[in-house]
Design a protein around this motif. Structure first.
Motif, PDB file in Angstrom:
ATOM      1  N   LEU A 292      48.619  42.077  48.243  1.00 27.05           N
ATOM      2  CA  LEU A 292      48.391  41.649  46.869  1.00 27.05           C
ATOM      3  C   LEU A 292      46.961  41.128  46.733  1.00 27.05           C
ATOM      4  CD1 LEU A 292      51.668  39.636  46.111  1.00 27.05           C
ATOM      5  CD2 LEU A 292      51.162  42.019  45.510  1.00 27.05           C
ATOM      6  N   SER A 293      46.392  41.341  45.560  1.00 26.51           N
ATOM      7  CA  SER A 293      45.063  40.820  45.268  1.00 26.51           C
ATOM      8  C   SER A 293      45.175  39.858  44.088  1.00 26.51           C
ATOM      9  CB  SER A 293      44.096  41.965  44.926  1.00 26.51           C
ATOM     10  OG  SER A 293      42.835  41.453  44.547  1.00 26.51           O
ATOM     11  N   ILE A 294      44.849  38.582  44.317  1.00 25.60           N
ATOM     12  CA  ILE A 294      44.958  37.552  43.287  1.00 25.60           C
ATOM     13  C   ILE A 294      43.657  37.468  42.506  1.00 25.60           C
ATOM     14  CG2 ILE A 294      45.271  35.078  42.877  1.00 25.60           C
ATOM     15  CD1 ILE A 294      46.898  34.972  45.461  1.00 25.60           C
ATOM     16  N   ASN A 295      43.759  37.533  41.191  1.00 30.05           N
ATOM     17  CA  ASN A 295      42.605  37.347  40.314  1.00 30.05           C
ATOM     18  C   ASN A 295      42.693  35.966  39.675  1.00 30.05           C
ATOM     19  OD1 ASN A 295      41.705  40.102  40.690  1.00 30.05           O
ATOM     20  ND2 ASN A 295      43.382  40.705  39.343  1.00 30.05           N
ATOM     21  N   LEU A 296      41.607  35.222  39.743  1.00 27.63           N
ATOM     22  CA  LEU A 296      41.591  33.834  39.282  1.00 27.63           C
ATOM     23  C   LEU A 296      41.122  33.713  37.840  1.00 27.63           C
ATOM     24  CD1 LEU A 296      39.976  32.178  42.428  1.00 27.63           C
ATOM     25  CD2 LEU A 296      42.405  32.287  41.841  1.00 27.63           C
ATOM     26  N   ARG A 297      41.577  32.659  37.197  1.00 28.32           N
ATOM     27  CA  ARG A 297      41.091  32.352  35.845  1.00 28.32           C
ATOM     28  C   ARG A 297      39.647  31.861  35.892  1.00 28.32           C
ATOM     29  NH1 ARG A 297      45.487  32.196  32.497  1.00 28.32           N
ATOM     30  NH2 ARG A 297      47.515  31.865  33.482  1.00 28.32           N
ATOM     31  N   TYR A 298      39.250  31.359  37.022  1.00 30.55           N
ATOM     32  CA  TYR A 298      37.914  30.788  37.193  1.00 30.55           C
ATOM     33  C   TYR A 298      36.927  31.923  37.400  1.00 30.55           C
ATOM     34  CZ  TYR A 298      34.397  27.503  38.915  1.00 30.55           C
ATOM     35  OH  TYR A 298      33.266  26.746  39.082  1.00 30.55           O
ATOM     36  N   SER A 299      36.111  32.209  36.404  1.00 25.10           N
ATOM     37  CA  SER A 299      35.300  33.427  36.389  1.00 25.10           C
ATOM     38  C   SER A 299      34.170  33.422  37.412  1.00 25.10           C
ATOM     39  CB  SER A 299      34.712  33.627  34.987  1.00 25.10           C
ATOM     40  OG  SER A 299      33.925  32.512  34.606  1.00 25.10           O
ATOM     41  N   ARG A 300      33.768  32.255  37.914  1.00 20.19           N
ATOM     42  CA  ARG A 300      32.651  32.219  38.867  1.00 20.19           C
ATOM     43  C   ARG A 300      33.037  32.824  40.213  1.00 20.19           C
ATOM     44  NH1 ARG A 300      29.789  26.268  38.246  1.00 20.19           N
ATOM     45  NH2 ARG A 300      29.491  26.299  35.994  1.00 20.19           N
ATOM     46  N   ILE A 301      34.330  32.849  40.497  1.00 19.95           N
ATOM     47  CA  ILE A 301      34.789  33.457  41.747  1.00 19.95           C
ATOM     48  C   ILE A 301      35.270  34.862  41.441  1.00 19.95           C
ATOM     49  CG2 ILE A 301      36.441  33.300  43.642  1.00 19.95           C
ATOM     50  CD1 ILE A 301      36.439  30.315  43.306  1.00 19.95           C
ATOM     51  N   THR A 302      34.503  35.826  41.874  1.00 21.47           N
ATOM     52  CA  THR A 302      34.809  37.218  41.530  1.00 21.47           C
ATOM     53  C   THR A 302      35.377  37.994  42.715  1.00 21.47           C
ATOM     54  OG1 THR A 302      32.515  37.825  42.043  1.00 21.47           O
ATOM     55  CG2 THR A 302      33.033  37.286  39.746  1.00 21.47           C
ATOM     56  N   GLU A 303      35.279  37.450  43.918  1.00 16.84           N
ATOM     57  CA  GLU A 303      35.761  38.191  45.072  1.00 16.84           C
ATOM     58  C   GLU A 303      37.287  38.275  45.072  1.00 16.84           C
ATOM     59  OE1 GLU A 303      36.053  35.807  48.959  1.00 16.84           O
ATOM     60  OE2 GLU A 303      34.301  34.985  47.945  1.00 16.84           O
ATOM     61  N   LYS A 304      37.783  39.282  45.712  1.00 17.22           N
ATOM     62  CA  LYS A 304      39.230  39.478  45.760  1.00 17.22           C
ATOM     63  C   LYS A 304      39.863  38.520  46.763  1.00 17.22           C
ATOM     64  CE  LYS A 304      39.027  44.304  44.405  1.00 17.22           C
ATOM     65  NZ  LYS A 304      39.532  44.001  43.046  1.00 17.22           N
ATOM     66  N   ILE A 305      40.959  37.911  46.354  1.00 15.13           N
ATOM     67  CA  ILE A 305      41.706  37.006  47.230  1.00 15.13           C
ATOM     68  C   ILE A 305      42.949  37.763  47.668  1.00 15.13           C
ATOM     69  CG2 ILE A 305      42.852  34.781  47.403  1.00 15.13           C
ATOM     70  CD1 ILE A 305      41.076  33.848  45.105  1.00 15.13           C
ATOM     71  N   LEU A 306      42.947  38.227  48.885  1.00 12.05           N
ATOM     72  CA  LEU A 306      44.006  39.105  49.361  1.00 12.05           C
ATOM     73  C   LEU A 306      45.102  38.326  50.075  1.00 12.05           C
ATOM     74  CD1 LEU A 306      41.914  42.110  50.716  1.00 12.05           C
ATOM     75  CD2 LEU A 306      43.021  41.873  48.483  1.00 12.05           C
ATOM     76  N   VAL A 307      46.339  38.677  49.755  1.00 10.60           N
ATOM     77  CA  VAL A 307      47.514  38.138  50.444  1.00 10.60           C
ATOM     78  C   VAL A 307      48.028  39.237  51.362  1.00 10.60           C
ATOM     79  CG1 VAL A 307      49.833  37.190  50.197  1.00 10.60           C
ATOM     80  CG2 VAL A 307      48.085  36.672  48.478  1.00 10.60           C
ATOM     81  N   SER A 308      48.153  38.931  52.650  1.00 20.59           N
ATOM     82  CA  SER A 308      48.541  39.947  53.619  1.00 20.59           C
ATOM     83  C   SER A 308      49.960  40.451  53.362  1.00 20.59           C
ATOM     84  CB  SER A 308      48.450  39.391  55.042  1.00 20.59           C
ATOM     85  OG  SER A 308      49.440  38.396  55.246  1.00 20.59           O
TER      86      SER A 308
END
Length: 262
Positions: A232-248
């Motif tokens: 899964l790739s989590i997208n944040l509401r916080y726009s300054r963080i654009t990198e993908k946050i991956l859940v294994s």
């Protein structure tokens, strides 16, 4: 055994006192309190008893308000006509939760629990009963839950500290080998703790360790993409963080269960 009864129904007091006299003659009723205010006053000026019987619904409000003003460190047996407060009761030294009308068997069983709990510190893993083991696990889990951080003092420049409650924090992440927190107002602050330390002291029902770099709250999550290899790739509401946050892949089921809990 010095005992305090907190109850505003006279008939309930008479019934409980009669049962105690029959079942445990060693019990000495120190006082009978019928309100939140009288309970706070009494415990503020007297030594701690050995046991408390406490009704939840008192004339001037919920008995749980008492714990916002004083600490009752002795075991508590709650008595009530309602069953929806059981979990909350076990967070404040409760050893049992008796539903009215209370009978002899109810009180006898409560004292059995009290006696077992009193002996458990001397018991070894080999001679504890399964019931004792389950009881100790419950006590330890609830004590751990009570120990979770609810507030932080964040160091600021100029010898100042910023008080922040946990519900003001959207996420923690690592940047330039340091931990930063993003607050609900969009500001970022460095934290002296490591991400591992924060994960240990925060309630896991509120924050999820997505990976080595991110510890996120539900409110921080904008949406979620299905990613390669069942991740899964989590997208944040916080726009300054654009990198993908991956859940294994191995933690996807755990993440879904966490997110769907209240």
């Amino acid at each position: 055994m010095k005992t305090v009864i907190i109850e505003d129904e006279k008939a309930a007091v008479r019934n409980l006192a009669s049962l105690l006299n029959e079942i445990r003659p060693d019990v000495k009723i120190e006082t009978i309190l019928d309100s939140i205010s009288s309970t706070i006053e009494w415990f503020s000026t007297h030594s701690m008893p050995d046991l408390v019987f406490m009704d939840i619904h008192l004339a001037d409000g919920s008995a749980f308000e008492i714990f916002e003003h004083i600490t009752i460190s002795c075991p508590i047996i709650f008595t009530t006509a309602y069953d929806e407060y059981a979990l909350r009761a076990f967070k404040v030294n409760s050893i049992d939760y008796l539903l009215k009308p209370i009978g002899k068997a109810d009180v006898e069983h409560a004292f059995e629990k009290l006696d077992n709990l009193g002996n458990s510190d001397l018991a070894t893993d080999a001679n504890r009963s399964p019931q004792e083991e389950e009881w100790l696990k419950l006590i330890h889990a609830l004590k751990k839950q009570e120990a979770y951080k609810t507030h932080f003092l964040i160091p600021l420049k100029g010898d100042k500290l910023l008080p922040v409650s946990v519900d003001m924090i959207q996420l923690f992440y690592i940047k330039d080998c340091q931990v930063k927190a993003v607050l609900t107002d969009g500001t970022e602050h460095y934290f002296p703790q490591t991400l591992d330390e924060l994960a240990d002291c925060l309630n896991p029902a509120l924050f999820f360790r997505a990976n080595r770099q991110y510890l996120v709250s539900r409110e921080a999550i904008k949406d979620i993409d299905l990613w390669f290899n069942s991740r899964l790739s989590i997208n944040l509401r916080y726009s300054r963080i654009t990198e993908k946050i991956l859940v294994s892949k191995a933690r996807v089921a755990e993440f879904k269960e966490w997110f769907s809990k209240k």
